[in-house]
Design a protein around this motif. Structure first.
Motif, PDB file in Angstrom:
ATOM      1  N   GLU A 118      37.572  50.671  25.813  1.00 34.51           N
ATOM      2  CA  GLU A 118      36.929  49.168  26.390  1.00 34.51           C
ATOM      3  C   GLU A 118      36.208  49.082  26.570  1.00 34.51           C
ATOM      4  O   GLU A 118      35.745  48.021  26.929  1.00 34.51           O
ATOM      5  N   LYS A 119      35.471  49.936  27.155  1.00 36.53           N
ATOM      6  CA  LYS A 119      34.412  50.094  27.720  1.00 36.53           C
ATOM      7  C   LYS A 119      34.462  49.243  29.125  1.00 36.53           C
ATOM      8  O   LYS A 119      33.361  47.981  29.417  1.00 36.53           O
ATOM      9  N   ARG A 120      35.322  49.801  29.929  1.00 35.92           N
ATOM     10  CA  ARG A 120      35.811  48.704  31.188  1.00 35.92           C
ATOM     11  C   ARG A 120      35.777  49.686  32.273  1.00 35.92           C
ATOM     12  O   ARG A 120      36.163  51.007  32.217  1.00 35.92           O
ATOM     13  N   LEU A 121      35.981  49.103  33.202  1.00 39.54           N
ATOM     14  CA  LEU A 121      36.288  49.765  34.957  1.00 39.54           C
ATOM     15  C   LEU A 121      37.732  49.687  34.759  1.00 39.54           C
ATOM     16  O   LEU A 121      38.541  48.693  34.853  1.00 39.54           O
ATOM     17  N   LEU A 122      38.467  51.301  34.611  1.00 40.99           N
ATOM     18  CA  LEU A 122      39.820  50.642  34.946  1.00 40.99           C
ATOM     19  C   LEU A 122      40.171  51.212  36.214  1.00 40.99           C
ATOM     20  O   LEU A 122      40.977  50.424  36.804  1.00 40.99           O
ATOM     21  N   TYR A 123      39.481  52.201  37.359  1.00 43.84           N
ATOM     22  CA  TYR A 123      40.186  51.901  38.463  1.00 43.84           C
ATOM     23  C   TYR A 123      39.169  52.297  39.283  1.00 43.84           C
ATOM     24  O   TYR A 123      37.823  53.319  38.634  1.00 43.84           O
ATOM     25  N   ARG A 124      38.929  52.262  40.480  1.00 50.63           N
ATOM     26  CA  ARG A 124      37.470  52.913  41.357  1.00 50.63           C
ATOM     27  C   ARG A 124      38.423  53.070  42.817  1.00 50.63           C
ATOM     28  O   ARG A 124      39.361  52.368  43.144  1.00 50.63           O
ATOM     29  N   MET A 125      38.388  54.195  43.058  1.00 50.30           N
ATOM     30  CA  MET A 125      38.620  55.252  43.938  1.00 50.30           C
ATOM     31  C   MET A 125      37.150  55.082  45.201  1.00 50.30           C
ATOM     32  O   MET A 125      36.363  55.275  44.894  1.00 50.30           O
ATOM     33  N   GLN A 126      37.927  54.923  46.389  1.00 49.60           N
ATOM     34  CA  GLN A 126      37.016  54.565  47.457  1.00 49.60           C
ATOM     35  C   GLN A 126      37.163  55.508  48.719  1.00 49.60           C
ATOM     36  O   GLN A 126      36.772  55.717  49.736  1.00 49.60           O
TER      37      GLN A 126
ATOM     38  N   HIS B 117      43.018  69.541  31.611  1.00 47.73           N
ATOM     39  CA  HIS B 117      43.255  70.078  30.341  1.00 47.73           C
ATOM     40  C   HIS B 117      44.270  69.486  29.186  1.00 47.73           C
ATOM     41  O   HIS B 117      44.020  68.659  27.657  1.00 47.73           O
ATOM     42  N   ASP B 118      45.151  68.259  29.884  1.00 45.88           N
ATOM     43  CA  ASP B 118      45.788  67.227  29.614  1.00 45.88           C
ATOM     44  C   ASP B 118      45.480  65.376  30.300  1.00 45.88           C
ATOM     45  O   ASP B 118      46.444  64.783  29.919  1.00 45.88           O
ATOM     46  N   GLU B 119      44.346  65.580  31.057  1.00 44.52           N
ATOM     47  CA  GLU B 119      43.838  64.424  31.287  1.00 44.52           C
ATOM     48  C   GLU B 119      44.561  63.720  32.862  1.00 44.52           C
ATOM     49  O   GLU B 119      44.474  62.766  32.302  1.00 44.52           O
ATOM     50  N   LYS B 120      45.879  64.105  32.840  1.00 44.25           N
ATOM     51  CA  LYS B 120      46.396  63.452  33.739  1.00 44.25           C
ATOM     52  C   LYS B 120      46.505  63.450  34.535  1.00 44.25           C
ATOM     53  O   LYS B 120      47.123  62.752  35.436  1.00 44.25           O
ATOM     54  N   LEU B 121      44.925  64.274  35.591  1.00 43.21           N
ATOM     55  CA  LEU B 121      44.916  64.386  36.301  1.00 43.21           C
ATOM     56  C   LEU B 121      43.471  64.284  36.581  1.00 43.21           C
ATOM     57  O   LEU B 121      42.738  64.673  35.965  1.00 43.21           O
ATOM     58  N   LEU B 122      42.749  63.388  37.337  1.00 41.05           N
ATOM     59  CA  LEU B 122      41.802  63.880  37.840  1.00 41.05           C
ATOM     60  C   LEU B 122      40.820  64.245  39.361  1.00 41.05           C
ATOM     61  O   LEU B 122      41.441  64.235  40.223  1.00 41.05           O
TER      62      LEU B 122
ATOM     63  N   MET C 103      46.257  60.056  36.694  1.00 47.79           N
ATOM     64  CA  MET C 103      45.796  58.866  35.813  1.00 47.79           C
ATOM     65  C   MET C 103      46.543  57.751  35.276  1.00 47.79           C
ATOM     66  O   MET C 103      46.043  56.853  34.621  1.00 47.79           O
ATOM     67  N   ALA C 104      48.021  58.343  35.722  1.00 49.25           N
ATOM     68  CA  ALA C 104      48.803  56.779  35.339  1.00 49.25           C
ATOM     69  C   ALA C 104      48.601  55.728  35.971  1.00 49.25           C
ATOM     70  O   ALA C 104      49.281  54.512  35.527  1.00 49.25           O
ATOM     71  N   SER C 105      48.212  55.812  37.106  1.00 52.99           N
ATOM     72  CA  SER C 105      48.603  54.771  38.090  1.00 52.99           C
ATOM     73  C   SER C 105      47.343  54.653  38.646  1.00 52.99           C
ATOM     74  O   SER C 105      47.219  53.310  39.552  1.00 52.99           O
ATOM     75  N   GLY C 106      46.329  55.499  38.877  1.00 53.34           N
ATOM     76  CA  GLY C 106      45.246  55.475  40.376  1.00 53.34           C
ATOM     77  C   GLY C 106      45.422  56.303  41.383  1.00 53.34           C
ATOM     78  O   GLY C 106      44.272  55.533  42.262  1.00 53.34           O
TER      79      GLY C 106
END
Length: 669
Positions: free
Chosen positions: A100-108, A121-126, A143-146
């Motif tokens: 969707e080319k949109r901002l999903l989460y912003r971590m500050q 590797h499973d893209e569940k964590l950043l 990544m499920a909740s940000g």
């Protein structure tokens, strides 16, 4: 008629479309990533994140959410997410939805800057790590909740250590080398390399940043990569060697010197052999080396496994089918390399330093020229954004201004010289020494292309014969640096603007001043002469857009700007004005009425040069301060149709000036 036109415009929200961006932040490590869809690549360009189609140069998507330069980029294994971090006071980490080319989460949560972002590797964590000194914090995000999953200090001693790279290694293995439910990743930097184990359920750290044992092998590590079986970790260092560490014992297994200029990037290639890893090593000396690690204790070169490219190899990313690798260099070049034989093809190139000036030839809209602080002059093709030719002078200082003359590019430099380059080959044809003491600050070529006018740091104006390269006249009334020069269509008169607050009109034949316009406060940064040869628009240090008539000493109208504008250009028809400056926003104005039509967002530094294409369809923006690359903006098609139908350009139709007064035929000439 003008008022009704402006009123009708209020119902429509004008936009300025960013058509293309040339250049990327090649000096950053791993700032260029191959998207898993096999077609797109993702990279940082200043404070903007760009998704570019490798098969179609016109297809770019711009993701804007940062207010300072992006410092790190990563794409999740499936390509669903893109993460980016920035430097500065608002050191945010942003997660983007790729589809969707949109901002999903912003971590500050970070301060001062973000050094690394990396997906599991499973893209569940950043994972995100802050810069040291200034932040020294490590966060893991769900990544499920940000939301934050865990946090810790990144290094033990902020005085002697920092974090420059990080990589996930799948699930942590127990004593019998079986996968557990805990995640594993490694971080490394100055004099340290550490292994981490995270329990994602409760955010606990079974292993919190334990250091590897390397004995006397103390290095500053720049890049990391796990082996395919995740039993070993490879690390590249500033000394140019690759070290292999065993995960189970947390100790050094072997090392090998690969380059002389330090290692900037490292990637593990798929291998069918057990206990064997194949690595690509990008060096600071421009070498790309392939090595093999057998039994993880024998690191050796591969026959015909080394090539040399231009610039530090800062980015390496393999394609989804493992057949090719995309390579990025600090010189602003992108390559696609076939993994089987290491054959490369150049994808794009750009200046490696901030751009100082941009210009179009008067009779062509399919090419333009730029110059940069790296000492290069480049001519670009607007149809596919490739470089037609490039010239360089390594010991001439910085080029500050450029202009087309026939098939040549004439440029002014900070060392006080004028240099001429061939517009087809980029070869330097001739130069003129001692043009201005303190450097050439402005330059303009006449319409008949027989002479040029230059301005200097001390306020001198000089006229030069291009063929003989002799000075024709010397005009001196300005007291500060010349910022802009404009020549009338009759080639007998010229305007010059200066930091001394004055715009002067000169009779070139009689070598005397015939008119003077004086700004109330601050110097003139840039101005443009309208096609009617009577009206002038300027911007300056007083933060106003000023409209002048050469018959009046004071401005007819002044419009307050949000910040100091440094550059200005007017369309060939005289209908549109574009300004840019310290606010980092490109603004499009309608000349009649002085209405601001649209803002162009996408720059990460002060805009210091702008130019319309002769057909008025595009605006080139040259150079943001400290930002590399150029931006190409296109006015929406319906804008131009609406202007034609509604008669906004009433001055051109009725023969009236900005005050609504009729002009005589002599004045209009």
């Amino acid at each position: 008629p003008i008022a009704s036109s402006v009123g009708a415009m209020a119902d429509i929200e004008p936009t300025m479309e960013l058509e293309h961006a040339i250049g990327f932040s090649g000096h950053l490590r791993r700032c260029l990533v191959f998207h898993p869809n096999g077609r797109d690549m993702v990279y940082a360009a200043g404070g903007c994140l760009i998704v570019a189609d490798m098969l179609d140069p016109h297809n770019q998507v711009f993701l804007r959410g940062h207010d300072d330069f992006i410092t790190t980029v990563d794409v999740s294994p499936s390509g669903r997410y893109i993460a980016s971090g920035q430097r500065g006071e608002n050191a945010d980490v942003i997660v983007w939805d790729f589809e969707e080319k949109r901002l999903l989460y912003r971590m500050q949560s970070h301060d001062a800057g973000v050094a690394v972002v990396a997906f599991s590797h499973d893209e569940k964590l950043l994972l995100s790590v802050g810069v040291t000194p200034g932040d020294n914090r490590l966060f893991v995000w769900d990544m499920a909740s940000g939301l934050m999953n865990a946090q810790s200090n990144a290094v033990q001693s902020v005085d002697s250590q920092n974090t420059m790279c990080a990589v996930w290694g799948g699930f942590f293995k127990d004593i019998k080398r079986r996968d557990t439910s805990n995640y594993m990743f490694a971080t490394a930097g100055k004099k340290s390399i550490r292994i981490w184990c995270l329990d994602p359920v409760n955010g606990a750290w079974p292993v919190m940043g334990e250091n590897f044992t390397a004995h006397s092998h103390i290095r500053d590590y720049t890049c990391l990569a796990f082996s395919q079986d995740r039993n070993h970790l490879f690390a590249g260092s500033t000394t140019g060697d690759v070290a292999c560490f065993q995960i189970k014992s947390k100790s050094l297994a072997s090392s090998k010197l690969c380059t002389q200029g330090g290692i900037e990037s490292l990637m593990v290639l798929p291998s069918d052999e057990k206990e064997t890893s194949s690595l690509l090593v990008g060096g600071g000396d421009g070498t790309l080396t392939r090595i093999v690690a057998r039994n993880f204790s024998d690191l050796h070169d591969v026959m015909n496994g080394k090539i040399t490219l231009k610039g530090k190899i800062t980015s390496l990313c393999i394609s989804p089918d493992f057949s090719e690798t995309i390579v990025g260099s600090a010189e602003g070049l992108m390559y696609r390399m076939r993994n089987s034989d290491m054959k490369t093809v150049k994808v794009s190139e750009s200046h490696r330093g901030p751009i100082t000036a941009v210009t179009f030839p008067r009779d062509s809209s399919d090419r333009f020229a730029t110059c940069s602080i790296d000492g290069s002059i480049v001519v670009w093709d607007l149809t596919d954004y490739r470089i037609l030719c490039a010239g360089r002078c390594r010991d001439g200082g910085i080029p500050t201004c450029i202009a087309f003359a026939f098939e040549c590019i004439i440029s002014g430099w900070t060392d006080g010289k004028i240099r001429c380059f061939d517009g087809e080959t980029g070869e330097m044809l001739w130069d003129i020494s001692d043009v201005h003491k303190g450097g050439v600050t402005a330059l303009q070529v006449s319409y008949n292309q027989r002479f040029m006018i230059t301005g200097g740091e001390n306020g001198d104006i000089r006229v030069w014969d291009i063929k003989s390269r002799e000075m024709v006249s010397h005009l001196k009334e300005h007291t500060s640096a010349i910022t802009s020069i404009s020549i009338f269509e009759d080639d007998a008169h010229a305007l010059t603007g200066s930091k001394d607050r004055n715009i002067l009109c000169w009779d070139l034949r009689h070598e005397k001043r015939v008119a003077s316009l004086r700004q109330r406060m601050g110097g003139i940064n840039s101005f443009a002469l309208l096609p009617d040869q009577l009206q002038v628009v300027s911007v300056g240090q007083e933060r106003k857009l000023s409209f002048w008539d050469l018959r009046e000493p004071d401005p007819i109208q002044s419009i307050a700007l949000e910040g100091e504008a440094l550059a200005l250009a007017i369309s060939s028809s005289g209908t549109f004005i574009v300004t840019g400056g310290k606010s980092q926003v490109l603004q499009l104005w309608l000349f009649e009425g002085g209405n601001r039509l649209a803002d162009g967002m996408g720059h990460s530094g002060s805009i210091t040069s702008v130019a319309f294409s002769p057909d008025d369809k595009q605006v080139r923006r040259g150079r943001s301060v400290r930002e590399k690359g150029t931006r190409c903006w296109r006015k929406k098609w319906w804008w131009e149709k609406r202007v034609d139908c509604m008669g906004w350009a009433g001055r051109e139709r009725t023969g009236q000036d900005r005050r609504g007064q009729d002009r005589t035929g002599e004045e209009r000439a």
